[in-house]
Motif scaffolding. Structure first.
Motif, PDB file in Angstrom:
ATOM      1  N   VAL A 139       1.963  -2.864   4.232  1.00 47.82           N
ATOM      2  CA  VAL A 139       1.231  -3.898   3.495  1.00 47.82           C
ATOM      3  C   VAL A 139      -0.081  -4.200   4.198  1.00 47.82           C
ATOM      4  O   VAL A 139      -0.272  -3.877   5.370  1.00 47.82           O
ATOM      5  N   SER A 140      -0.982  -4.843   3.474  1.00 48.71           N
ATOM      6  CA  SER A 140      -2.269  -5.248   4.049  1.00 48.71           C
ATOM      7  C   SER A 140      -2.062  -6.445   4.962  1.00 48.71           C
ATOM      8  O   SER A 140      -1.192  -7.283   4.722  1.00 48.71           O
ATOM      9  N   ALA A 141      -2.879  -6.509   6.028  1.00 52.60           N
ATOM     10  CA  ALA A 141      -2.734  -7.616   6.978  1.00 52.60           C
ATOM     11  C   ALA A 141      -4.089  -8.098   7.476  1.00 52.60           C
ATOM     12  O   ALA A 141      -4.195  -8.685   8.545  1.00 52.60           O
ATOM     13  N   GLY A 142      -5.144  -7.842   6.700  1.00 48.89           N
ATOM     14  CA  GLY A 142      -6.477  -8.254   7.126  1.00 48.89           C
ATOM     15  C   GLY A 142      -7.484  -7.983   6.034  1.00 48.89           C
ATOM     16  O   GLY A 142      -7.124  -7.693   4.881  1.00 48.89           O
ATOM     17  N   ILE A 153       0.866  -1.182   0.000  1.00 51.65           N
ATOM     18  CA  ILE A 153       0.000   0.000   0.000  1.00 51.65           C
ATOM     19  C   ILE A 153       0.900   1.229   0.000  1.00 51.65           C
ATOM     20  O   ILE A 153       1.771   1.367   0.871  1.00 51.65           O
ATOM     21  N   LYS A 154       0.693   2.127  -0.947  1.00 51.59           N
ATOM     22  CA  LYS A 154       1.529   3.328  -1.062  1.00 51.59           C
ATOM     23  C   LYS A 154       0.659   4.586  -1.014  1.00 51.59           C
ATOM     24  O   LYS A 154      -0.535   4.550  -1.324  1.00 51.59           O
ATOM     25  N   GLY A 155       1.271   5.682  -0.617  1.00 50.07           N
ATOM     26  CA  GLY A 155       0.604   6.980  -0.678  1.00 50.07           C
ATOM     27  C   GLY A 155      -0.268   7.324   0.502  1.00 50.07           C
ATOM     28  O   GLY A 155      -0.998   8.327   0.452  1.00 50.07           O
ATOM     29  N   VAL A 156      -0.219   6.528   1.586  1.00 51.51           N
ATOM     30  CA  VAL A 156      -1.115   6.776   2.720  1.00 51.51           C
ATOM     31  C   VAL A 156      -0.808   8.114   3.388  1.00 51.51           C
ATOM     32  O   VAL A 156      -1.714   8.906   3.670  1.00 51.51           O
ATOM     33  N   LYS A 157       0.465   8.392   3.633  1.00 44.68           N
ATOM     34  CA  LYS A 157       0.822   9.650   4.298  1.00 44.68           C
ATOM     35  C   LYS A 157       0.497  10.851   3.414  1.00 44.68           C
ATOM     36  O   LYS A 157       0.071  11.900   3.897  1.00 44.68           O
ATOM     37  N   ASP A 158       0.680  10.712   2.116  1.00 39.25           N
ATOM     38  CA  ASP A 158       0.372  11.807   1.192  1.00 39.25           C
ATOM     39  C   ASP A 158      -1.133  12.053   1.105  1.00 39.25           C
ATOM     40  O   ASP A 158      -1.565  13.162   0.789  1.00 39.25           O
ATOM     41  N   ALA A 159      -1.922  11.023   1.374  1.00 40.41           N
ATOM     42  CA  ALA A 159      -3.381  11.157   1.263  1.00 40.41           C
ATOM     43  C   ALA A 159      -3.982  11.915   2.435  1.00 40.41           C
ATOM     44  O   ALA A 159      -5.037  12.536   2.314  1.00 40.41           O
ATOM     45  N   ALA A 160      -3.313  11.869   3.599  1.00 40.66           N
ATOM     46  CA  ALA A 160      -3.813  12.593   4.773  1.00 40.66           C
ATOM     47  C   ALA A 160      -3.669  14.085   4.537  1.00 40.66           C
ATOM     48  O   ALA A 160      -2.748  14.544   3.866  1.00 40.66           O
ATOM     49  N   ALA A 161      -4.603  14.856   5.098  1.00 38.52           N
ATOM     50  CA  ALA A 161      -4.593  16.310   4.924  1.00 38.52           C
ATOM     51  C   ALA A 161      -5.263  16.933   6.131  1.00 38.52           C
ATOM     52  O   ALA A 161      -5.716  16.229   7.037  1.00 38.52           O
ATOM     53  N   ASP A 162      -5.322  18.261   6.166  1.00 42.09           N
ATOM     54  CA  ASP A 162      -6.002  18.945   7.257  1.00 42.09           C
ATOM     55  C   ASP A 162      -7.468  18.519   7.261  1.00 42.09           C
ATOM     56  O   ASP A 162      -8.162  18.656   6.249  1.00 42.09           O
ATOM     57  N   LYS A 216       6.443  -4.601   6.190  1.00 41.06           N
ATOM     58  CA  LYS A 216       7.261  -5.703   5.677  1.00 41.06           C
ATOM     59  C   LYS A 216       8.462  -5.082   4.962  1.00 41.06           C
ATOM     60  O   LYS A 216       8.284  -4.435   3.915  1.00 41.06           O
ATOM     61  N   ASN A 217       9.632  -5.215   5.592  1.00 45.98           N
ATOM     62  CA  ASN A 217      10.847  -4.588   5.055  1.00 45.98           C
ATOM     63  C   ASN A 217      10.657  -3.085   4.831  1.00 45.98           C
ATOM     64  O   ASN A 217      11.079  -2.529   3.808  1.00 45.98           O
ATOM     65  N   GLY A 218       9.961  -2.460   5.785  1.00 40.94           N
ATOM     66  CA  GLY A 218       9.755  -1.015   5.710  1.00 40.94           C
ATOM     67  C   GLY A 218       8.600  -0.578   4.835  1.00 40.94           C
ATOM     68  O   GLY A 218       8.277   0.612   4.774  1.00 40.94           O
ATOM     69  N   GLN A 219       7.957  -1.517   4.149  1.00 41.00           N
ATOM     70  CA  GLN A 219       6.835  -1.200   3.255  1.00 41.00           C
ATOM     71  C   GLN A 219       5.506  -1.511   3.948  1.00 41.00           C
ATOM     72  O   GLN A 219       5.334  -2.594   4.517  1.00 41.00           O
TER      73      GLN A 219
END
Length: 417
Positions: free
Chosen positions: A371-374, A345-354, A366-369
């Motif tokens: 990932v989905s777990a459920g 999963i990428k872009g989560v931090k960029d998607a957050a906003a005020d 997983k190795n710093g990336q």
């Protein structure tokens, strides 16, 4: 004070986010937590099912207060063991948590205390359940009696569906061998949350969940695909009626039984043409309703939770933002069935906003990336001046997240719109 939060889903991330902002919170720990929670709390390496280990951890870390998020530890009696060890806890006793842990227990209380709910039968064998079905016909509602992560309920519109649902329950699919069969009620559903110390009750804001997996409320039931708060269908008059005729008699019933209920009591209601009726109780905050409640809460959450444990809820009040909060649950493809875990999963931090928070429900690193777990993986939660604005902001954030193996409903909030 140092606080330990039990749980690792989206509800717990929302609680951790709110608790961490409290001036009363020293160090915040969470067991088991998730990568999102790790941004606001220290993850505790302690097995939640090992109550002695939890108590040892509390003593080692000078924990003054434990907040139990999910239902399973409450039903297993974690609250009782913590209290016996002299540790303050938010959450009901094992006995009181039967309100969620046993649908039959709750229905019997409703019958005794004249709490409005659907007519029902309790069954311990398939033959008697089948006979009840033959007598009453479809549509009808079939419920597994124990905890089933929101998946043990079938609204059967045909007899074939009803017979199949009963067979599933008695095959052990949901871990038990008892079912409750209820009359089918028509009306809009809403979530009504009340904090209680066992005597006093403090209603919280209203919310509306979306249980079905597909747009337009189609497909199988899930743990919840999204929610918004406030729920326009829950007028002040309906809230007052639900409090007086459903929640307060329940609190009185548990007190009469010698097991006062303290914590949050979540009433799933259906607004029939006659009156609000109880569908079910949960012994914890809803997930994903907790996420929208925490976004709208203007007061410090910690004193509210402490007042439930201390028996001082009569001295508390609560303020809410006039804004609407709406959350969209992003799930792994296949949910509520089998899903593939470990997809990036990428872009989560960029998607957050005020005014937009992304709560982690089923994630791992997983190795710093990330990932989905459920099955339910992210809760994309936004504030807006209207349902429409909150919806648009939430979906704009969803669309900034790069996760090809995920999906979500695209109509959260449709009833209010």
């Amino acid at each position: 004070m140092n606080i330990l939060l039990i749980g690792g889903g989206g509800r717990e991330h929302a609680l951790a986010w709110a608790i961490s902002r409290s001036p009363l919170c020293g160090r915040l720990y969470c067991a088991p937590g998730n990568p999102g929670i790790a941004e606001v709390a220290e993850l505790a390496d302690v097995k939640v099912t090992d109550h002695a280990a939890v108590i040892d951890f509390c003593r080692a870390k000078d924990i003054g207060f434990v907040v139990v998020g999910p239902e399973a530890p409450l039903v297993a009696g974690l609250g009782d063991d913590l209290r016996e060890a002299g540790i303050k806890v938010f959450g009901p006793s094992k006995f009181a948590a039967q309100l969620e842990g046993s649908k039959g227990f709750t229905k019997d209380i409703c019958a005794k205390y004249n709490i409005p709910t659907a007519a029902y039968g309790r069954f311990h064998d398939q033959a008697s359940a089948r006979a009840y079905l033959e007598k009453h016909g479809a549509p009808i509602v079939i419920k597994a009696d124990g905890l089933a992560a929101g998946k043990g309920v079938t609204v059967a519109m045909t007899m074939d569906e009803a017979i199949s649902a009963v067979a599933d329950i008695f095959s052990g699919k949901f871990g038990g061998a008892e079912c409750v069969i209820e009359e089918f009620l028509e009306g809009e559903e809403a979530s009504f949350f009340v904090l209680t110390d066992g005597v006093h009750a403090l209603p919280l804001a209203t919310a509306q969940d979306h249980k079905r997996v597909g747009d337009g409320d189609t497909g199988p039931n899930t743990g919840g695909m999204g929610a918004y708060s406030p729920a326009p269908c829950m007028t002040e008059a309906l809230c007052a009626e639900a409090l007086e005729k459903i929640v307060k008699p329940t609190i009185r019933a548990l007190s009469d039984m010698g097991h006062p209920y303290s914590g949050v009591l979540y009433a799933g209601l259906i607004l029939t043409k006659d009156c609000p009726k109880l569908i079910e109780y949960n012994a914890r905050f809803g997930d994903p309703e907790c996420q929208v409640l925490m976004m709208r809460l203007e007061d410090d959450v910690v004193p509210l939770l402490l007042a439930c444990a201390d028996g001082t809820l009569d001295k508390m009040s609560v303020r809410w933002s006039p804004q609407v909060a709406l959350t969209v649950v992003m799930c792994a493809k296949g949910y509520p069935g089998d899903v593939v875990k470990g997809t990036p999963i990428k872009g989560v931090k960029d998607a957050a906003a005020d005014g937009v928070e992304i709560f982690h429900a089923g994630t791992a690193l997983k190795n710093g990336q990330l990932v989905s777990a459920g099955g339910r993986v992210l809760n994309v939660t936004a504030l807006g001046h209207t349902v429409k604005e909150a919806q648009q902001r939430a979906y704009a954030a969803v669309d900034r997240i790069d996760w090809p193996e995920g999906f979500c409903r695209r109509d959260i909030g449709w009833r209010a719109l």
